[in-house]
Write a protein that holds these residues in place. Structure first.
Motif, mmCIF file in Angstrom:
data_model
loop_
_atom_site.group_PDB
_atom_site.id
_atom_site.type_symbol
_atom_site.label_atom_id
_atom_site.label_comp_id
_atom_site.label_asym_id
_atom_site.label_seq_id
_atom_site.Cartn_x
_atom_site.Cartn_y
_atom_site.Cartn_z
ATOM 1 N N ASN A 42 -32.935 69.346 -33.682
ATOM 2 C CA ASN A 42 -33.490 69.194 -35.031
ATOM 3 C C ASN A 42 -32.394 69.121 -36.093
ATOM 4 N N GLN A 43 -31.337 69.905 -35.922
ATOM 5 C CA GLN A 43 -30.218 69.900 -36.875
ATOM 6 C C GLN A 43 -29.517 68.554 -36.936
ATOM 7 N N VAL A 44 -29.377 67.896 -35.790
ATOM 8 C CA VAL A 44 -28.618 66.642 -35.728
ATOM 9 C C VAL A 44 -29.522 65.410 -35.701
ATOM 10 N N ASP A 45 -30.818 65.611 -35.958
ATOM 11 C CA ASP A 45 -31.800 64.524 -35.911
ATOM 12 C C ASP A 45 -31.862 63.858 -34.547
ATOM 13 N N GLY A 46 -31.746 64.687 -33.521
ATOM 14 C CA GLY A 46 -31.857 64.196 -32.154
ATOM 15 C C GLY A 46 -33.255 64.406 -31.617
ATOM 16 N N GLN A 47 -33.394 64.189 -30.329
ATOM 17 C CA GLN A 47 -34.672 64.396 -29.657
ATOM 18 C C GLN A 47 -34.484 65.445 -28.570
ATOM 19 N N PHE A 48 -35.517 66.238 -28.354
ATOM 20 C CA PHE A 48 -35.459 67.347 -27.406
ATOM 21 C C PHE A 48 -36.572 67.223 -26.380
ATOM 22 N N SER A 49 -36.258 67.530 -25.119
ATOM 23 C CA SER A 49 -37.262 67.635 -24.058
ATOM 24 C C SER A 49 -36.899 68.819 -23.179
ATOM 25 N N GLU A 50 -37.902 69.604 -22.839
ATOM 26 C CA GLU A 50 -37.685 70.761 -21.969
ATOM 27 C C GLU A 50 -38.245 70.453 -20.590
ATOM 28 N N VAL A 106 -33.009 68.806 -22.226
ATOM 29 C CA VAL A 106 -32.160 67.672 -22.568
ATOM 30 C C VAL A 106 -32.322 67.366 -24.048
ATOM 31 N N ILE A 107 -31.209 66.990 -24.662
ATOM 32 C CA ILE A 107 -31.289 66.473 -26.023
ATOM 33 C C ILE A 107 -30.625 65.100 -26.049
ATOM 34 N N TYR A 112 -26.476 56.583 -28.898
ATOM 35 C CA TYR A 112 -27.091 57.849 -28.524
ATOM 36 C C TYR A 112 -26.567 58.265 -27.163
ATOM 37 N N GLN A 113 -26.565 59.572 -26.914
ATOM 38 C CA GLN A 113 -26.157 60.058 -25.593
ATOM 39 C C GLN A 113 -27.037 61.233 -25.194
ATOM 40 N N SER A 114 -27.564 61.181 -23.991
ATOM 41 C CA SER A 114 -28.373 62.278 -23.453
ATOM 42 C C SER A 114 -27.463 63.361 -22.889
ATOM 43 N N VAL A 115 -27.742 64.595 -23.258
ATOM 44 C CA VAL A 115 -26.989 65.741 -22.746
ATOM 45 C C VAL A 115 -27.990 66.719 -22.136
ATOM 46 N N VAL A 116 -27.782 67.023 -20.875
ATOM 47 C CA VAL A 116 -28.623 67.986 -20.163
ATOM 48 C C VAL A 116 -27.967 69.356 -20.268
ATOM 49 N N GLY A 117 -28.737 70.343 -20.654
ATOM 50 C CA GLY A 117 -28.275 71.727 -20.675
ATOM 51 C C GLY A 117 -29.037 72.515 -19.632
ATOM 52 N N GLU A 118 -28.307 73.303 -18.866
ATOM 53 C CA GLU A 118 -28.951 74.022 -17.768
ATOM 54 C C GLU A 118 -28.274 75.367 -17.550
ATOM 55 N N ILE A 119 -29.078 76.399 -17.355
ATOM 56 C CA ILE A 119 -28.540 77.700 -16.962
ATOM 57 C C ILE A 119 -28.520 77.730 -15.444
ATOM 58 N N LYS A 120 -27.349 78.016 -14.902
ATOM 59 C CA LYS A 120 -27.172 78.037 -13.452
ATOM 60 C C LYS A 120 -26.519 79.353 -13.038
ATOM 61 N N TYR A 121 -26.694 79.675 -11.785
ATOM 62 C CA TYR A 121 -26.030 80.844 -11.221
ATOM 63 C C TYR A 121 -24.763 80.380 -10.523
ATOM 64 N N ALA A 122 -23.632 80.938 -10.923
ATOM 65 C CA ALA A 122 -22.349 80.609 -10.310
ATOM 66 C C ALA A 122 -22.090 81.620 -9.199
ATOM 67 N N LYS A 123 -22.433 81.245 -7.997
ATOM 68 C CA LYS A 123 -22.299 82.145 -6.852
ATOM 69 C C LYS A 123 -20.859 82.650 -6.695
#
Length: 132
Positions: free
Chosen positions: A12-20, A27-28, A37-48
């Motif tokens: 919302n701050q950068v006038d992008g689009q968001f999908s959960e 992804v935004i 435009y560029q799609s960026v995926v954000g993900e919480i992962k467990y680093a074994k």
């Protein structure tokens, strides 16, 4: 950390689009100069390896090809602050990681923008397109 909420607020701050996708993956679509435009995926992962959770941001550049100048990529890689180049499922991508306990809003924003701008730069250089 509520990564989805952070990414939605930042989009919302950068006038992008968001999908959960789910509680751990979103992804935004980040608007960039020159109507790109560029799609960026954000993900919480467990680093074994570290027995800790981390946040990964990633963006695909293009399908890996044998004619890509790896020396050029590796030289550019040394100028990144947070990101690194990787190949995942035959796609060249930019990715950045941070352990959850070190994540601040300002650092997460920097990671997202470095991933987005770097992926876009290489996407355009290697394909001449704005693929998203």
């Amino acid at each position: 950390m509520d990564l989805a909420k952070f990414m939605e607020d930042y989009a919302n701050q950068v006038d992008g689009q968001f999908s959960e996708y789910d509680a751990n993956k979103s992804v935004i679509i980040v608007p960039l100069p020159d109507q790109r435009y560029q799609s960026v995926v954000g993900e919480i992962k467990y680093a074994k390896k570290y027995d800790r959770k981390w946040i990964q941001f990633s963006s695909k550049i293009c399908e890996y090809r044998d004619d890509i100048d790896l020396k050029d990529l590796i030289e550019d890689n040394s100028d990144f602050s947070y990101a690194k180049l990787g190949i995942t499922q035959d796609y060249l991508q930019i990715e950045a990681f941070i352990f959850v306990e070190h994540a601040t809003d300002d650092i997460l924003k920097e990671l997202i923008m470095e991933v987005a701008t770097t992926a876009d730069k290489w996407e355009f250089k290697l394909t001449g397109l704005d693929i998203n």
